[in-house]
Design an enzyme around this catalytic site. Structure first.
Site, short mmCIF file in Angstrom:
data_model
loop_
_atom_site.label_atom_id
_atom_site.label_comp_id
_atom_site.label_asym_id
_atom_site.label_seq_id
_atom_site.Cartn_x
_atom_site.Cartn_y
_atom_site.Cartn_z
N ASN A 1 0.86 -1.18 0.00
CA ASN A 1 0.00 0.00 0.00
C ASN A 1 0.90 1.23 0.00
O ASN A 1 1.48 1.61 1.03
CB ASN A 1 -0.87 -0.07 1.27
CG ASN A 1 -1.93 1.01 1.33
OD1 ASN A 1 -1.87 2.00 0.59
ND2 ASN A 1 -2.88 0.83 2.22
N GLU B 1 -7.74 -0.97 5.42
CA GLU B 1 -7.43 -0.88 4.00
C GLU B 1 -6.66 -2.10 3.50
O GLU B 1 -6.98 -2.66 2.45
CB GLU B 1 -6.65 0.40 3.73
CG GLU B 1 -6.80 0.84 2.31
CD GLU B 1 -6.31 2.25 2.09
OE1 GLU B 1 -5.28 2.61 2.68
OE2 GLU B 1 -6.96 2.97 1.32
N ASP C 1 -4.71 18.70 11.95
CA ASP C 1 -5.12 17.56 12.77
C ASP C 1 -6.33 17.93 13.63
O ASP C 1 -6.29 18.91 14.38
CB ASP C 1 -3.93 17.14 13.66
CG ASP C 1 -4.17 15.81 14.33
OD1 ASP C 1 -5.26 15.60 14.90
OD2 ASP C 1 -3.25 14.96 14.29
N HIS D 1 -10.99 6.56 -2.47
CA HIS D 1 -11.27 5.83 -1.22
C HIS D 1 -12.23 4.66 -1.46
O HIS D 1 -12.89 4.20 -0.54
CB HIS D 1 -11.92 6.74 -0.14
CG HIS D 1 -11.02 7.77 0.44
ND1 HIS D 1 -11.47 9.02 0.83
CD2 HIS D 1 -9.69 7.75 0.72
CE1 HIS D 1 -10.46 9.73 1.31
NE2 HIS D 1 -9.36 8.97 1.27
N ARG E 1 -6.66 20.04 2.51
CA ARG E 1 -7.27 20.29 1.20
C ARG E 1 -8.56 21.09 1.35
O ARG E 1 -9.33 20.86 2.29
CB ARG E 1 -7.59 18.96 0.51
CG ARG E 1 -6.38 18.28 -0.07
CD ARG E 1 -6.74 16.91 -0.62
NE ARG E 1 -6.06 15.86 0.13
CZ ARG E 1 -6.34 14.57 0.03
NH1 ARG E 1 -7.26 14.15 -0.79
NH2 ARG E 1 -5.66 13.70 0.75
N ILE F 1 -10.56 10.47 11.78
CA ILE F 1 -11.54 11.34 12.44
C ILE F 1 -12.85 10.57 12.68
O ILE F 1 -13.43 10.62 13.77
CB ILE F 1 -11.80 12.61 11.58
CG1 ILE F 1 -10.50 13.43 11.45
CG2 ILE F 1 -12.92 13.45 12.16
CD1 ILE F 1 -10.61 14.63 10.51
N GLY F 2 -13.29 9.85 11.67
CA GLY F 2 -14.55 9.11 11.78
C GLY F 2 -14.55 8.11 12.92
O GLY F 2 -15.56 7.91 13.60
N GLU F 3 -13.40 7.47 13.15
CA GLU F 3 -13.32 6.46 14.21
C GLU F 3 -13.13 7.07 15.59
O GLU F 3 -13.56 6.51 16.59
CB GLU F 3 -12.13 5.52 13.95
CG GLU F 3 -12.33 4.59 12.79
CD GLU F 3 -11.06 3.84 12.43
OE1 GLU F 3 -10.30 3.46 13.33
OE2 GLU F 3 -10.82 3.65 11.23
N ASN F 4 -12.42 8.21 15.63
CA ASN F 4 -11.97 8.71 16.93
C ASN F 4 -12.67 9.95 17.45
O ASN F 4 -12.55 10.26 18.64
CB ASN F 4 -10.47 9.03 16.86
CG ASN F 4 -9.65 7.78 16.64
OD1 ASN F 4 -9.69 6.86 17.47
ND2 ASN F 4 -8.94 7.70 15.53
N LEU G 1 -13.44 9.69 6.93
CA LEU G 1 -12.93 10.99 7.40
C LEU G 1 -11.54 10.78 8.01
O LEU G 1 -11.40 10.44 9.19
CB LEU G 1 -13.89 11.58 8.44
CG LEU G 1 -15.37 11.68 8.02
CD1 LEU G 1 -16.24 12.19 9.16
CD2 LEU G 1 -15.54 12.57 6.79
N GLY G 2 -10.51 10.94 7.18
CA GLY G 2 -9.13 10.85 7.65
C GLY G 2 -8.43 12.15 7.31
O GLY G 2 -9.04 13.22 7.40
P1 ADP Z 1 -5.02 8.94 6.30
O1 ADP Z 1 -6.16 9.60 5.58
O2 ADP Z 1 -3.70 9.59 6.01
O3 ADP Z 1 -5.02 7.43 6.21
P2 ADP Z 1 -6.05 8.64 8.97
O4 ADP Z 1 -7.28 7.93 8.53
O5 ADP Z 1 -5.12 7.91 9.86
O6 ADP Z 1 -5.25 9.29 7.81
O7 ADP Z 1 -6.54 9.97 9.72
C1 ADP Z 1 -5.61 10.86 10.26
C2 ADP Z 1 -6.37 12.00 10.93
O8 ADP Z 1 -7.27 11.46 11.91
C3 ADP Z 1 -5.47 12.95 11.74
O9 ADP Z 1 -4.93 13.97 10.94
C4 ADP Z 1 -6.44 13.51 12.74
O10 ADP Z 1 -7.08 14.66 12.21
C5 ADP Z 1 -7.50 12.44 12.91
N1 ADP Z 1 -7.46 11.80 14.23
C6 ADP Z 1 -6.68 10.78 14.65
N2 ADP Z 1 -6.94 10.50 15.96
C7 ADP Z 1 -7.91 11.35 16.35
C8 ADP Z 1 -8.62 11.59 17.57
N3 ADP Z 1 -8.38 10.86 18.66
N4 ADP Z 1 -9.55 12.57 17.59
C9 ADP Z 1 -9.80 13.30 16.49
N5 ADP Z 1 -9.18 13.15 15.33
C10 ADP Z 1 -8.24 12.19 15.25
#
Ligand code: ADP
Length: 408
Positions: free
Chosen positions: A7, A391, A290, A187, A248, A339-342, A216-217
């Site tokens: 990946n 992924e 972030d 995605h 972006r 973001i979606g998970e956390n 939402l990452g």
């Molecule tokens: P990518 O799109 O590069 O694969 P990720 O899916 O890992 O990235 O998402 C990264 C983003 O997730 C970080 O920039 C941050 O904004 C967000 N994130 C990670 N942990 C948390 C958290 N505990 N609370 C809120 N946002 C988070």
């Protein structure tokens, strides 16, 4: 069967090795990989940091070069040497799956890699200039290390390729569509995995469901999925369209670009940097891309952090509305990626205003760090799942599904 997944990111390279039993259930809890590797070329100028996890240990190795093929070769050595050894020889690997960002108009599913497929990935480089070359380097590195082992391209665009024309075509002169200027969506590997997993968790066949998946990452996109097929998505010709993201802009009035070129002498590279690297949460807050830092800024009274957050939610909800209109109803809303998970607050705010659908978020469940769980109230008409982005596993699944004669 042993499947190696590669990946490639623009400045990273992830890899996982899965061992799948003959009776693997592709829709249940994803299996743990036997071995995982990650190279990061951003931490040390001109050098790479390789991290390996296998046999319950984590190993860090400094790489003396930022050359991707060299990095891949060093990474794969740890499969057969030292404390992270899980194979006697590399030829025990049966198949290699690659995430390929852009499959253009041609590919609507995972595809066995041939010279023709490689040529098409190369032809699409102008549409994905930092990703498709990295994918080709990965494919060629495997050819050198493993000979003519079967390799599969799993495209990030493929899932959206069957979107109806009305969602696919931009309202610019039609000839441009024929020349490839159209909405591709990205995605797709994640959106497809989430739709399948959500259907499994809901115990309903995906063929009869209306699902919105929110990936939402750092990059953010939504997909409207009806009867297992993507019928609309927020990203378009490139991963810049749609939602506001970490750095972006997402969608803006295209006339802004014309204005900046005419009145402020912006050139293509400057516009590219502004929209891809200096906008989004980072550009508005002036703080960070972030979401964690944005929330921290808000708690300290930072008005621009609050504005960035409010805009992010405003645009997210507007796009959920668009997906909803495409679907004409909703059975499941999914949140995935960083973001979606956390971020419980993002999920809570995103759901606000959609109660008229009979959607009822259980705030206690939402705040209890859910993972692969329904966080809706029992009497909610819409299920709300938080799903861990998988992924690499999603790529391995696609490879598996492609091969009818896996054990022959
Ligand atoms: P990518 O799109 O590069 O694969 P990720 O899916 O890992 O990235 O998402 C990264 C983003 O997730 C970080 O920039 C941050 O904004 C967000 N994130 C990670 N942990 C948390 C958290 N505990 N609370 C809120 N946002 C988070």
């Amino acid at each position: 069967m042993k499947i190696l997944v590669l990946n490639a990111g623009s400045s990273s390279q992830k890899s996982s090795l899965y061992q799948l039993p003959e009776d693997v259930d592709l829709y249940s809890q994803p299996p743990q990989p036997l071995w995982e590797g990650k190279i990061d070329w951003t931490l040390n100028q001109g050098l790479g940091t390789l991290e390996i996890e296998a046999n319950e240990i984590t190993l860090e190795i400094q790489l003396k070069s930022d050359d991707r093929p060299f990095g891949i070769s060093e990474m794969l050595k740890t499969l057969i040497e030292g404390k992270t050894k899980v194979l006697n020889k590399l030829s025990e690997i049966d198949l290699v799956g690659h995430r390929v960002v852009h499959g253009g108009a041609k590919y609507d599913r995972a595809t066995r890699i041939t010279e023709e497929v490689k040529a098409e990935i190369a032809r699409l480089i102008p549409l994905a200039p930092s990703h498709n070359p990295a994918n080709l380097q990965g494919i060629e590195a495997i050819e050198r290390l493993l000979g003519d082992i079967p390799q599969v391209a799993v495209f990030d665009t493929a899932f959206h390729n069957q979107m109806p024309d009305r969602a696919k075509i931009y309202p610019i002169p039609y000839d441009w569509f024929k020349k490839g200027i159209r909405r591709y969506g990205f995605h797709g590997i994640s959106h497809k995995y989430c739709a399948d997993r959500a259907a499994k968790l809901a115990d309903r066949p995906s063929e009869f469901l209306k699902i919105i998946t929110c990936h939402l990452g750092n990059g953010c996109s939504l997909a409207a999925i009806k009867d297992g097929k993507s019928i609309n998505t927020t990203m378009g010709f490139t991963p810049l369209e749609g939602l506001m993201m970490g750095t972006r802009s997402g969608s803006i009035d295209p006339a802004i670009l014309i204005y900046l070129m005419r009145e402020h002498n912006f050139n293509a590279d400057e516009l590219d940097k502004m929209l891809n690297q200096d906008s989004g949460l980072k550009g508005i807050s002036g703080l960070s891309n972030d979401m964690r830092s944005i929330r921290e800024g808000i708690s300290k009274g930072n008005a621009r952090a609050k504005l960035a957050f409010d805009m992010y939610i405003h645009r997210l909800k507007a796009s959920i509305g668009e997906m909803l209109a495409s679907l004409g109803g909703l059975d499941i809303l999914v949140f995935t990626a960083g973001i979606g998970e956390n971020s419980a607050i993002v999920r809570e705010k995103a759901c606000q205003g959609f109660e008229f659908l009979g959607l009822k978020l259980d705030r206690d469940k939402n705040n209890a760090a859910p993972l692969d769980e329904d966080i809706a109230m029992p009497d909610s008409k819409v299920k709300i799942f938080v799903l861990h982005a998988e992924e690499d596993w999603a790529i391995a699944r696609e490879c598996w599904q492609l091969l009818p004669d896996k054990f022959e």
